[in-house]
Design an enzyme around this catalytic site. Structure first.
Site, PDB file in Angstrom:
ATOM      1  N   TYR A  54       0.826  -1.223   0.000  1.00 59.17           N
ATOM      2  CA  TYR A  54       0.000   0.000   0.000  1.00 59.17           C
ATOM      3  C   TYR A  54       0.857   1.268   0.000  1.00 59.17           C
ATOM      4  CZ  TYR A  54      -4.161  -2.779   0.276  1.00 59.17           C
ATOM      5  OH  TYR A  54      -5.157  -3.675  -0.049  1.00 59.17           O
ATOM      6  N   ARG A  57       1.458   1.941  -3.584  1.00 60.50           N
ATOM      7  CA  ARG A  57       0.261   2.472  -4.248  1.00 60.50           C
ATOM      8  C   ARG A  57      -0.004   3.909  -3.784  1.00 60.50           C
ATOM      9  NH1 ARG A  57      -4.657  -1.459  -3.755  1.00 60.50           N
ATOM     10  NH2 ARG A  57      -5.544   0.142  -5.120  1.00 60.50           N
ATOM     11  N   GLN A  87     -15.196   2.652  -5.680  1.00 60.00           N
ATOM     12  CA  GLN A  87     -14.447   1.509  -5.143  1.00 60.00           C
ATOM     13  C   GLN A  87     -12.972   1.887  -5.005  1.00 60.00           C
ATOM     14  OE1 GLN A  87     -16.043  -2.387  -7.173  1.00 60.00           O
ATOM     15  NE2 GLN A  87     -16.315  -0.658  -8.582  1.00 60.00           N
ATOM     16  N   ASP A  90      -8.096   5.918  -4.011  1.00 64.61           N
ATOM     17  CA  ASP A  90      -7.364   7.168  -4.264  1.00 64.61           C
ATOM     18  C   ASP A  90      -8.289   8.351  -3.951  1.00 64.61           C
ATOM     19  OD1 ASP A  90      -8.023   6.356  -7.637  1.00 64.61           O
ATOM     20  OD2 ASP A  90      -8.858   8.127  -6.679  1.00 64.61           O
ATOM     21  N   HIS A 105     -14.590   1.072  -0.448  1.00 64.73           N
ATOM     22  CA  HIS A 105     -13.449   0.184  -0.175  1.00 64.73           C
ATOM     23  C   HIS A 105     -12.354   0.889   0.622  1.00 64.73           C
ATOM     24  CE1 HIS A 105     -14.546  -2.773  -3.651  1.00 64.73           C
ATOM     25  NE2 HIS A 105     -15.329  -2.891  -2.598  1.00 64.73           N
ATOM     26  N   GLY A 171     -15.586   2.563 -15.377  1.00 65.17           N
ATOM     27  CA  GLY A 171     -14.263   2.016 -15.045  1.00 65.17           C
ATOM     28  C   GLY A 171     -14.273   0.927 -14.004  1.00 65.17           C
ATOM     29  N   THR A 172     -15.292   0.066 -14.071  1.00 68.70           N
ATOM     30  CA  THR A 172     -15.285  -1.057 -13.137  1.00 68.70           C
ATOM     31  C   THR A 172     -15.730  -2.323 -13.861  1.00 68.70           C
ATOM     32  OG1 THR A 172     -16.213  -2.011 -11.097  1.00 68.70           O
ATOM     33  CG2 THR A 172     -17.612  -0.430 -12.276  1.00 68.70           C
ATOM     34  N   SER A 173     -15.048  -3.428 -13.521  1.00 68.06           N
ATOM     35  CA  SER A 173     -15.390  -4.705 -14.169  1.00 68.06           C
ATOM     36  C   SER A 173     -16.658  -5.308 -13.568  1.00 68.06           C
ATOM     37  CB  SER A 173     -14.218  -5.678 -13.992  1.00 68.06           C
ATOM     38  OG  SER A 173     -13.926  -5.835 -12.594  1.00 68.06           O
TER      39      SER A 173
HETATM   40  N1  APR Z   1     -11.624   4.324 -18.960  1.00 67.85           N
HETATM   41  C1  APR Z   1     -12.702   3.643 -18.481  1.00 67.85           C
HETATM   42  N2  APR Z   1     -12.635   2.349 -18.048  1.00 67.85           N
HETATM   43  C2  APR Z   1     -11.424   1.745 -18.129  1.00 67.85           C
HETATM   44  C3  APR Z   1     -10.265   2.390 -18.614  1.00 67.85           C
HETATM   45  C4  APR Z   1     -10.406   3.741 -19.041  1.00 67.85           C
HETATM   46  N3  APR Z   1      -9.358   4.428 -19.521  1.00 67.85           N
HETATM   47  N4  APR Z   1      -9.232   1.502 -18.559  1.00 67.85           N
HETATM   48  C5  APR Z   1      -9.732   0.352 -18.057  1.00 67.85           C
HETATM   49  N5  APR Z   1     -11.051   0.490 -17.809  1.00 67.85           N
HETATM   50  C6  APR Z   1     -11.990  -0.496 -17.265  1.00 67.85           C
HETATM   51  C7  APR Z   1     -11.656  -1.938 -17.574  1.00 67.85           C
HETATM   52  O1  APR Z   1     -12.197  -2.318 -18.828  1.00 67.85           O
HETATM   53  C8  APR Z   1     -12.388  -2.654 -16.436  1.00 67.85           C
HETATM   54  O2  APR Z   1     -13.763  -2.837 -16.763  1.00 67.85           O
HETATM   55  O3  APR Z   1     -11.926  -0.391 -15.854  1.00 67.85           O
HETATM   56  C9  APR Z   1     -12.288  -1.654 -15.284  1.00 67.85           C
HETATM   57  C10 APR Z   1     -11.263  -2.028 -14.253  1.00 67.85           C
HETATM   58  O4  APR Z   1     -11.710  -3.222 -13.635  1.00 67.85           O
HETATM   59  P1  APR Z   1     -10.884  -3.772 -12.382  1.00 67.85           P
HETATM   60  O5  APR Z   1      -9.430  -3.739 -12.688  1.00 67.85           O
HETATM   61  O6  APR Z   1     -11.528  -5.061 -11.988  1.00 67.85           O
HETATM   62  O7  APR Z   1     -11.123  -2.680 -11.235  1.00 67.85           O
HETATM   63  P2  APR Z   1     -12.396  -2.511 -10.316  1.00 67.85           P
HETATM   64  O8  APR Z   1     -13.638  -2.920 -11.023  1.00 67.85           O
HETATM   65  O9  APR Z   1     -12.340  -1.136  -9.751  1.00 67.85           O
HETATM   66  O10 APR Z   1     -12.101  -3.566  -9.122  1.00 67.85           O
HETATM   67  C11 APR Z   1     -13.044  -3.622  -8.071  1.00 67.85           C
HETATM   68  O11 APR Z   1     -11.636  -5.164  -6.898  1.00 67.85           O
HETATM   69  O12 APR Z   1      -9.528  -5.779  -6.310  1.00 67.85           O
HETATM   70  C12 APR Z   1     -10.647  -5.175  -5.862  1.00 67.85           C
HETATM   71  O13 APR Z   1     -10.750  -3.584  -4.145  1.00 67.85           O
HETATM   72  C13 APR Z   1     -10.385  -3.744  -5.475  1.00 67.85           C
HETATM   73  O14 APR Z   1     -11.871  -1.861  -5.649  1.00 67.85           O
HETATM   74  C14 APR Z   1     -11.295  -2.940  -6.370  1.00 67.85           C
HETATM   75  C15 APR Z   1     -12.339  -3.945  -6.789  1.00 67.85           C
END
Ligand code: APR
Length: 226
Positions: A54, A57, A87, A90, A105, A171-173
């Protein structure tokens, strides 16, 4: 009454600010095992390794700047009631000017007591070191949610989603629960969007997929709002 707009954001909105995501190529979970750096077991086994993960990061966060997606969301507050459910640990939403941010988170710029979770401190330095103690004498840890721990502000986040007239997921999976399940709390008659560059992005029922980077799609979507 101003309409409420909720943004549910993840690591992807900070990607263009230079912060790694987790599951993209080159993401954090490709270089580290979650079990080694982001779980209660990891903290018990090797707190120094967790602190170092951390600290690295946190340095990256301090060197990063908000991008135009963070800024567009903050600017919308002049015209609408905006709630950001993030989530991300930062502070880029806050540095862009957002004033209503729920960090479900946790926050990497804060430290928490390991004996009393209500004792949370804003970090005055870049690192948390072994021997940094809370006022009750216990070791400090990052105020972030490890896998397997309860998330913060979930009820507040649910309430925000249920009252939203518009929801923008950026920006989240959508792979980590319970936060990913929030997308289902939005009213059926709310405008709902998912923004991601990934053509394989998971898009919940009722959400419109806007394929593209956050820095392109968020300003474009918000330009004519409300
Ligand atoms: N603009 C928009 N989306 C983007 C970009 C971008 N420039 N670059 C990547 N992405 C998308 C990816 O396609 C993906 O869908 O952002 C997403 C990132 O997904 P993850 O890496 O899984 O991150 P996140 O969804 O925030 O993870 C959730 O998992 O590990 C834990 O605690 C951690 O908060 C985190 C949680």
């Amino acid at each position: 009454m101003k309409e409420t707009i909720v943004f549910l954001t993840g690591a992807g909105i900070s990607a263009e600010s230079g912060l790694q995501t987790f599951r993209d190529a080159g993401g954090l979970w490709h270089g580290h095992r979650v079990e080694d750096v982001a779980s209660p077991e990891a903290w018990e086994k090797d707190p120094s390794m967790v602190l170092a993960f951390y600290d690295a990061r946190r340095r990256a966060v301090r060197d990063a700047r908000p991008n135009v997606a963070h800024e567009a969301i903050a600017a919308l507050e002049e015209r609408c009631e905006v709630i950001v459910v993030t989530q991300n640990i930062d502070d880029l939403h806050e540095r862009a000017g957002s004033r209503n941010v729920l960090h479900v988170h946790g926050e990497i710029l804060k430290a928490r007591s390991t004996v009393d979770p209500s004792l949370v401190y804003r970090l005055a330095k870049a690192t948390i070191d072994m021997g940094d103690l809370c006022e009750k004498g216990s070791q400090l840890r990052p105020d972030v949610v490890f896998f397997g721990e309860g998330v913060y502000a979930l009820a507040e986040a649910r309430k925000a989603m249920r009252n939203a007239r518009r929801v923008v997921v950026v920006g989240t999976s959508l792979t980590v629960f319970p936060v990913a399940g929030l997308v289902k709390e939005a009213p059926f008659d709310a405008e709902r969007y998912v923004i991601s560059p990934d053509s394989h992005q998971q898009v919940p029922d009722g959400y419109m997929f806007l394929q593209g980077k956050a820095s392109d799609e968020v300003p474009r979507l918000l330009r004519d709002w409300p």
